[in-house]
Design a protein around this motif. Structure first.
Motif, mmCIF file in Angstrom:
data_model
loop_
_atom_site.group_PDB
_atom_site.id
_atom_site.type_symbol
_atom_site.label_atom_id
_atom_site.label_comp_id
_atom_site.label_asym_id
_atom_site.label_seq_id
_atom_site.Cartn_x
_atom_site.Cartn_y
_atom_site.Cartn_z
ATOM 1 N N LYS A 1 -63.892 2.889 -42.696
ATOM 2 C CA LYS A 1 -64.480 2.636 -41.386
ATOM 3 C C LYS A 1 -65.061 3.914 -40.806
ATOM 4 C CE LYS A 1 -62.545 0.055 -37.892
ATOM 5 N NZ LYS A 1 -61.549 -0.790 -37.169
ATOM 6 N N ARG A 2 -66.107 3.753 -40.033
ATOM 7 C CA ARG A 2 -66.649 4.880 -39.301
ATOM 8 C C ARG A 2 -65.586 5.388 -38.315
ATOM 9 N NH1 ARG A 2 -72.001 3.299 -35.949
ATOM 10 N NH2 ARG A 2 -71.854 4.864 -34.330
ATOM 11 N N GLY A 3 -65.647 6.662 -37.957
ATOM 12 C CA GLY A 3 -64.665 7.212 -37.031
ATOM 13 C C GLY A 3 -64.931 6.779 -35.601
ATOM 14 N N GLY A 4 -63.972 7.021 -34.715
ATOM 15 C CA GLY A 4 -64.198 6.813 -33.281
ATOM 16 C C GLY A 4 -64.155 5.366 -32.852
ATOM 17 N N ALA A 5 -64.723 5.122 -31.690
ATOM 18 C CA ALA A 5 -64.710 3.789 -31.104
ATOM 19 C C ALA A 5 -66.043 3.541 -30.425
ATOM 20 C CB ALA A 5 -63.583 3.702 -30.081
ATOM 21 N N PHE A 6 -66.458 2.274 -30.397
ATOM 22 C CA PHE A 6 -67.664 1.957 -29.641
ATOM 23 C C PHE A 6 -67.664 0.492 -29.254
ATOM 24 C CE2 PHE A 6 -69.031 1.279 -34.092
ATOM 25 C CZ PHE A 6 -69.541 -0.017 -34.013
ATOM 26 N N ASN A 7 -68.550 0.158 -28.343
ATOM 27 C CA ASN A 7 -68.804 -1.237 -28.023
ATOM 28 C C ASN A 7 -70.282 -1.471 -28.229
ATOM 29 O OD1 ASN A 7 -70.011 -3.103 -25.666
ATOM 30 N ND2 ASN A 7 -68.088 -3.934 -26.399
ATOM 31 N N CYS A 8 -70.630 -2.631 -28.741
ATOM 32 C CA CYS A 8 -72.031 -2.965 -28.917
ATOM 33 C C CYS A 8 -72.279 -4.334 -28.294
ATOM 34 C CB CYS A 8 -72.361 -2.975 -30.402
ATOM 35 S SG CYS A 8 -74.073 -3.406 -30.708
ATOM 36 N N SER A 9 -73.067 -4.345 -27.233
ATOM 37 C CA SER A 9 -73.394 -5.608 -26.572
ATOM 38 C C SER A 9 -74.874 -5.890 -26.764
ATOM 39 C CB SER A 9 -73.099 -5.520 -25.073
ATOM 40 O OG SER A 9 -71.727 -5.286 -24.859
ATOM 41 N N PHE A 10 -75.208 -7.149 -26.928
ATOM 42 C CA PHE A 10 -76.598 -7.513 -27.164
ATOM 43 C C PHE A 10 -76.786 -8.979 -26.807
ATOM 44 C CE2 PHE A 10 -75.607 -9.607 -31.245
ATOM 45 C CZ PHE A 10 -74.353 -9.065 -31.474
ATOM 46 N N VAL A 11 -78.025 -9.435 -26.799
ATOM 47 C CA VAL A 11 -78.285 -10.828 -26.462
ATOM 48 C C VAL A 11 -78.878 -11.510 -27.693
ATOM 49 C CG1 VAL A 11 -79.470 -12.416 -24.904
ATOM 50 C CG2 VAL A 11 -78.697 -10.192 -24.049
ATOM 51 N N LEU A 12 -78.162 -12.511 -28.196
ATOM 52 C CA LEU A 12 -78.602 -13.232 -29.383
ATOM 53 C C LEU A 12 -79.667 -14.264 -29.028
ATOM 54 C CD1 LEU A 12 -75.401 -14.120 -31.469
ATOM 55 C CD2 LEU A 12 -77.291 -12.619 -32.142
ATOM 56 N N PRO A 13 -80.482 -14.697 -30.009
ATOM 57 C CA PRO A 13 -81.448 -15.764 -29.746
ATOM 58 C C PRO A 13 -80.770 -16.950 -29.052
ATOM 59 C CG PRO A 13 -81.788 -14.887 -31.935
ATOM 60 C CD PRO A 13 -80.571 -14.193 -31.380
ATOM 61 N N GLY A 14 -81.482 -17.553 -28.110
ATOM 62 C CA GLY A 14 -80.887 -18.605 -27.293
ATOM 63 C C GLY A 14 -80.286 -18.012 -26.029
ATOM 64 N N ASN A 15 -80.583 -16.751 -25.746
ATOM 65 C CA ASN A 15 -80.062 -16.048 -24.569
ATOM 66 C C ASN A 15 -78.545 -16.054 -24.502
ATOM 67 O OD1 ASN A 15 -82.178 -14.914 -22.855
ATOM 68 N ND2 ASN A 15 -83.003 -17.000 -22.948
ATOM 69 N N ARG A 16 -77.920 -15.754 -25.636
ATOM 70 C CA ARG A 16 -76.464 -15.737 -25.687
ATOM 71 C C ARG A 16 -75.948 -14.299 -25.770
ATOM 72 N NH1 ARG A 16 -74.569 -17.951 -30.516
ATOM 73 N NH2 ARG A 16 -76.648 -17.708 -31.400
ATOM 74 N N PRO A 17 -75.418 -13.753 -24.665
ATOM 75 C CA PRO A 17 -74.886 -12.389 -24.721
ATOM 76 C C PRO A 17 -73.630 -12.334 -25.584
ATOM 77 C CG PRO A 17 -74.936 -13.214 -22.453
ATOM 78 C CD PRO A 17 -75.289 -14.357 -23.327
ATOM 79 N N THR B 1 -58.835 4.297 -24.581
ATOM 80 C CA THR B 1 -60.082 4.002 -25.288
ATOM 81 C C THR B 1 -60.344 2.494 -25.282
ATOM 82 O OG1 THR B 1 -59.807 5.929 -26.692
ATOM 83 C CG2 THR B 1 -61.285 4.228 -27.507
ATOM 84 N N LEU B 2 -59.273 1.719 -25.477
ATOM 85 C CA LEU B 2 -59.413 0.260 -25.435
ATOM 86 C C LEU B 2 -59.936 -0.177 -24.060
ATOM 87 C CD1 LEU B 2 -58.856 -2.587 -26.678
ATOM 88 C CD2 LEU B 2 -56.554 -2.419 -25.714
ATOM 89 N N ALA B 3 -59.325 0.357 -22.994
ATOM 90 C CA ALA B 3 -59.764 0.016 -21.629
ATOM 91 C C ALA B 3 -61.231 0.400 -21.428
ATOM 92 C CB ALA B 3 -58.896 0.727 -20.605
ATOM 93 N N HIS B 4 -61.608 1.539 -21.989
ATOM 94 C CA HIS B 4 -62.975 2.059 -21.872
ATOM 95 C C HIS B 4 -63.987 1.130 -22.560
ATOM 96 C CE1 HIS B 4 -65.852 5.576 -21.791
ATOM 97 N NE2 HIS B 4 -66.393 4.855 -22.766
ATOM 98 N N GLU B 5 -63.731 0.838 -23.828
ATOM 99 C CA GLU B 5 -64.702 0.042 -24.595
ATOM 100 C C GLU B 5 -64.801 -1.385 -24.056
ATOM 101 O OE1 GLU B 5 -66.638 1.635 -26.290
ATOM 102 O OE2 GLU B 5 -65.508 3.466 -26.708
ATOM 103 N N LEU B 6 -63.675 -1.941 -23.581
ATOM 104 C CA LEU B 6 -63.733 -3.290 -23.010
ATOM 105 C C LEU B 6 -64.544 -3.278 -21.716
ATOM 106 C CD1 LEU B 6 -60.124 -4.573 -23.736
ATOM 107 C CD2 LEU B 6 -62.245 -5.197 -24.925
ATOM 108 N N GLY B 7 -64.540 -2.144 -21.024
ATOM 109 C CA GLY B 7 -65.395 -1.996 -19.841
ATOM 110 C C GLY B 7 -66.860 -2.156 -20.215
ATOM 111 N N HIS B 8 -67.269 -1.482 -21.288
ATOM 112 C CA HIS B 8 -68.640 -1.667 -21.785
ATOM 113 C C HIS B 8 -68.890 -3.141 -22.105
ATOM 114 C CE1 HIS B 8 -69.989 2.420 -22.027
ATOM 115 N NE2 HIS B 8 -69.057 2.806 -22.875
ATOM 116 N N GLY B 9 -67.868 -3.751 -22.705
ATOM 117 C CA GLY B 9 -68.011 -5.147 -23.113
ATOM 118 C C GLY B 9 -68.274 -6.082 -21.939
ATOM 119 N N VAL B 10 -67.476 -5.961 -20.874
ATOM 120 C CA VAL B 10 -67.673 -6.863 -19.724
ATOM 121 C C VAL B 10 -69.018 -6.577 -19.043
ATOM 122 C CG1 VAL B 10 -65.223 -7.254 -19.322
ATOM 123 C CG2 VAL B 10 -66.336 -5.400 -18.107
ATOM 124 N N HIS B 11 -69.395 -5.308 -19.033
ATOM 125 C CA HIS B 11 -70.700 -4.917 -18.475
ATOM 126 C C HIS B 11 -71.827 -5.617 -19.251
ATOM 127 C CE1 HIS B 11 -73.035 -1.172 -16.738
ATOM 128 N NE2 HIS B 11 -73.522 -2.312 -16.319
#
Ligand SMILES: [Zn+2]
Length: 633
Positions: A374-390, A407-417
């Protein structure tokens, strides 16, 4: 540009603190919590990937023949078609990037990614380049008519206006098209290659070969000061050879490319493009840098003096900066407990946000364990799929430290955003600029921190409270002071003078010159040699900061952190009116400038006082509290 969905990477400093890759046996049970990407594609061999690339190509051709040269008459339908292209392109590229994160050295995945990148850039350069150029060239009167008569155009006004900010900076269509097609082979591609070279680095540590992550792990976790100092020397010496030379040459290419393009595109200075992208006037960026130097710098020195005292030392070596304190809690927190804590913390502030996080869990969109490859570190990736589905995917290398819980609290923050903005704004306008895309993540961390702090205070556990506080303070210092130090180094490298008052043409800098600059910019914030720190064996550390490959990215971390701290401090004043205002802020995605974003909260980031205040309400308060606890300890 379509399908540019930057993944929220943790800042460099945070990556510096990643725990090592050997997994304690207590938490092996967590390895079952993996994300499920099959809702996008069944796997790297899914024939649908190539079908989608073909579909993307066809639609881009159609888009070109329908709208090129005719945008004034078809703006509404063009924006709708462009959104569809963005979602389809995003689906392909995001999937490949997520898939690659699980298995960075897999050759089949790597070649699929490269192949897709090349064909998508080709199509984008060939058929889509005209769109933004024609959009910025439209007459104001034509646009006004569209705003008045078409719902899609009206809704996308913020995006259109933001694109038109760059009107004076576009080059001709053939040049823009050529640059887009060449992008996979340009200086930008160094970033990925650099990651590979960095992963190949080996350091001879007491007869064992260790990688950079393992060495930095000792610096962040060993309670043995002599060992840390030894590791610091081995790391610095190890970076010194070919790696620093290679890194200096990489930076030369990046700075030189920037300088040439800046002139051709008529930007005022090397930071102009990034500041415009962030929708922040140059003066605000300067005010931030000044406040960090004048207010946060002295506070950093004050805190590290306390740290020296707690460690029983007179002065600190740089290798002691992230060292654990004697009372640091090293209990492993199982992932389920971490998730429960974060959910409780979010719940105490906003049930709406907790609901979204529960959905991530049930839809299997979080990848937890630190497995090999696995790649190191942590991240969140949010995007909008076809059909306007975030959609939102969170990537962790969870080992169970308190840092990992944050870090979990941080990345989930990105997620809800990502979900709230995706639902409200759609694919073209959901993604906030770098300078305030850290709002929800920092806020989520603060919410979790305050929740834990309250629990410990109720229990009367002052040692644990001090441990929690110092961890938070050090995290903030690394986000605010260290990143502005990085930014100063970067500004100087791109040609700013030593007073930070004017820009000159950049020069090619040797490894020795970069070393000197690195130490000089560190001293500006952390004090002269011996005042708090000694700086031996630190001269080459600039060479592994890959964020310098994305010019002027790093100040965004400090900007986001302080902006969010100021916002967080408004909770007490606004009481129950705060949560709905905050959710609206998240929903606004990329549609507002930083001024419009903050004005409902009565905040104005235009001057240095705002930033100074942000530092005082957070950092200074916490440091004073830590001093008090330490005195009673
Ligand atoms: Zn973040």
């Amino acid at each position: 540009m379509p399908f540019k969905h930057p993944i929220f990477k943790k800042s460099n400093q945070e990556i510096e603190l990643i725990r090592s890759t050997h997994m304690p046996s207590e938490i092996t049970a967590d390895s079952t919590v993996r994300w499920d990407l099959t809702s996008i594609y069944s796997g790297i061999d899914d024939p649908q990937i190539d079908l989608d690339i073909a579909d993307f190509t066809e639609r881009a051709q159609l888009f070109n023949s329908n709208f090129r040269g005719k945008l004034a008459d078809g703006l509404g339908p063009a924006i709708s078609a462009y959104s569809e292209l963005d979602m389809l392109g995003g689906k392909i590229m995001v999937y490949l990037s997520l898939r690659q994160s699980l298995d960075v050295t897999n050759e089949a995945v790597k070649s699929k990614v490269a192949e897709a990148q090349q064909s998508m850039s080709q199509v984008q350069g060939e058929y889509l380049t005209f769109f933004e150029l024609e959009l910025v060239a439209l007459d104001d009167a034509v646009l006004e008519k569209w705003y008045a008569s078409d719902e899609v155009v009206r809704r996308h006004q913020p995006w259109i206006e933001q694109t038109r900010v760059f009107r004076p900076h576009f080059l001709s269509e053939p040049v823009e098209a050529a640059l887009t097609k060449r992008a996979p082979f340009g200086p930008g591609s160094w970033d990925e290659f650099f990651d590979e070279c960095e992963a190949d680095l080996r350091f001879d540590h007491r007869g064992e070969q260790k990688n950079l992550t393992e060495m930095l792990d000792i610096l962040g976790n060993s309670k043995d000061a002599a060992l840390r100092a030894e590791v610091q020397k081995t790391v610095n010496d190890g970076l010194g050879g070919y790696f620093a030379k290679y890194s200096a040459q990489t930076l030369y290419v990046i700075v030189g490319k920037g300088a040439v393009e800046r002139k051709e595109r008529h930007y005022r200075n090397p930071m102009d493009a990034r500041n415009k992208e962030n929708r922040i006037p140059d003066e605000v960026v300067d005010a931030l840098h000044n406040a960090v130097k004048n207010v946060a710098g002295p506070l950093a020195r004050r805190y590290y003096r306390l740290k020296a005292e707690l460690l029983g030392m007179k002065t600190l070596k740089w290798s002691d900066r992230n060292a654990p304190l004697p009372f640091t809690d090293t209990t492993i927190v199982p992932f389920d407990n971490a998730m429960a804590t974060v959910l409780d913390a979010y719940e105490s502030f906003s049930p709406t946000l907790t609901g979204i996080i529960r959905d991530f869990n049930s839809a299997k969109q979080i990848d937890v364990p630190a497995t090999a490859g696995k790649r190191g570190g942590a991240f969140n990736c949010s995007f909008v799929l076809p059909g306007n589905r975030p959609q939102s995917f969170t990537f962790l290398n969870y080992l169970g430290s308190n840092h990992d819980v944050m870090t979990l609290a941080h990345e989930l923050g990105h997620g809800v955003h990502g979900i709230l903005a995706g639902e409200a704004q759609g694919p073209l306008m959901f993604h906030p600029p770098i300078a305030y895309c850290e709002t929800a993540s920092v806020f989520g961390e603060m919410t979790t921190f305050s929740f834990l702090k309250k629990q410990l205070a109720t229990k009367g556990d002052s040692a644990a409270l001090l441990a929690l506080l110092t961890q938070k303070i050090e995290g903030m210092l690394n986000t605010v002071v260290r990143q502005i130090g990085f930014s100063n180094f970067e500004r100087r490298m791109h040609g700013m003078n030593a007073d930070y008052t004017e820009w000159n043409d950049p020069k090619k800098l040797s490894v020795e010159e970069l070393d000197e600059l690195w130490i000089a910019t560190a001293k500006e914030l952390y004090g002269e040699d011996g005042e708090v720190f000694t700086y031996e064996n630190t001269s080459h550390l600039w060479s592994y900061v890959s964020h310098f490959h994305r010019p002027f990215y790093v100040y965004g971390y400090a900007f986001g952190e302080l902006l969010t701290q100021s916002l967080y401090a408004q909770q007490t004043r606004l009481g129950s009116r705060f949560e709905p205002l905050y959710l609206d802020l998240l929903r606004s995605g990329a549609t507002k400038s930083v001024f419009d974003l903050l004005s409902p909260f009565g905040l104005n980031p235009t001057d240095e006082t705002f930033w100074g205040e942000g530092i005082r309400v957070s950092l200074e308060t916490m440091i004073a509290e830590a001093e008090e606890l330490a005195a009673a300890h």
